[in-house]
Scaffold this motif. Structure first.
Motif, short mmCIF file in Angstrom:
data_model
loop_
_atom_site.label_atom_id
_atom_site.label_comp_id
_atom_site.label_asym_id
_atom_site.label_seq_id
_atom_site.Cartn_x
_atom_site.Cartn_y
_atom_site.Cartn_z
N GLY A 169 -28.04 17.68 32.13
CA GLY A 169 -28.36 16.25 32.12
C GLY A 169 -29.86 16.01 31.98
N ASP B 281 -27.89 21.08 35.03
CA ASP B 281 -26.48 21.05 34.60
C ASP B 281 -26.31 20.41 33.23
OD1 ASP B 281 -25.71 22.23 36.98
OD2 ASP B 281 -25.34 20.33 37.99
N LYS C 241 -27.77 11.01 30.06
CA LYS C 241 -26.82 11.55 31.04
C LYS C 241 -27.46 11.54 32.43
CE LYS C 241 -24.82 14.77 27.66
NZ LYS C 241 -24.65 16.19 27.32
N LYS C 242 -26.69 11.10 33.44
CA LYS C 242 -27.21 11.05 34.80
C LYS C 242 -26.99 12.36 35.56
CE LYS C 242 -27.20 6.07 35.56
NZ LYS C 242 -26.72 4.96 36.39
N LYS C 243 -26.43 13.35 34.87
CA LYS C 243 -26.31 14.67 35.50
C LYS C 243 -27.70 15.27 35.67
CE LYS C 243 -23.53 16.72 32.57
NZ LYS C 243 -22.67 17.76 31.98
N PRO D 124 -30.66 10.21 40.24
CA PRO D 124 -30.07 9.86 38.94
C PRO D 124 -30.98 9.03 38.04
CG PRO D 124 -28.53 9.40 40.74
CD PRO D 124 -29.85 9.67 41.36
#
Length: 200
Positions: A183, A181, A175-177, A90
């Motif tokens: 992020g 996906d 975004k930590k995605k 992340p």
């Protein structure tokens, strides 16, 4: 103690416990075959700060020499590195740098540390004095050793400081995605080169 303070502490404890569980889960996940990179050379960029960071995550980031946001390092892909990347995913993004990216990073942002002093890679005499025992005497040799993951890759990486990169304009969304996906984090594969060009 007031009820609000107790609730606040309980909430913080719950968040910390949740982060700890996530760290344990990431550490126990088997490394999938699909995670292993197509290239021996990876460039890793730290893209998140210290918020919600487990102490073990910080320790792993420090082991990669990524002590601050928007710093980057070259690494040789192996089981240990892929395991670390899985645990700190992340907070970092990484991928396969091409020769152009390696060349431009080293020429534009390259710094070397010698006897605790930092020098820009503008003087080949400094490189020769520090690295001649490994057959590396100029900045072109450094580029070649990194790009080819040569026999003295480890020594060259230790000689180089982590790269201090610019904050990219609109390239990261916070975004930590994972990147695939929508992020910012995780493996960008060849797309890392686009991010490097925006941060170099």
């Amino acid at each position: 103690m007031k009820t609000g303070q107790i609730e606040g502490k309980s909430k913080n404890s719950a968040i910390k416990s949740q982060i700890s569980l996530k760290m344990k889960y990431r550490g126990k996940r088997p490394i999938k075959a699909s995670i292993f990179p197509q290239s021996k050379l990876l460039f890793i960029i730290r893209i998140q700060g210290k918020n919600d960071m487990h102490p073990h995550t910080r320790k792993l980031l420090y082991s990669l020499r990524l002590r601050r946001m928007f710093t980057g390092v070259f690494v040789k892909a192996n089981d240990r590195i892929m395991e670390i990347l899985q645990k700190v995913e992340p907070f970092v993004t990484y991928g396969y740098p091409n020769l152009k990216s390696v060349n431009e990073l080293i020429y534009k942002k390259g710094l070397a540390k010698i006897n605790k002093q930092v020098f820009p890679l503008t003087d080949n005499n400094i490189i020769e004095q520090a690295m001649s025992e490994h057959g590396i005497i100029c900045i072109e040799d450094i580029v070649k050793e990194i790009a080819n993951v040569g026999p003295h890759f480890k020594e060259v990486c230790s000689f180089l400081c982590p790269f201090n990169l610019n904050k990219p304009e609109k390239a990261l969304h916070g975004k930590k995605k994972v990147y695939k996906d929508g992020g910012d984090s995780g493996n960008r594969e060849d797309q890392i080169n686009e991010l490097i060009s925006k941060m170099n």
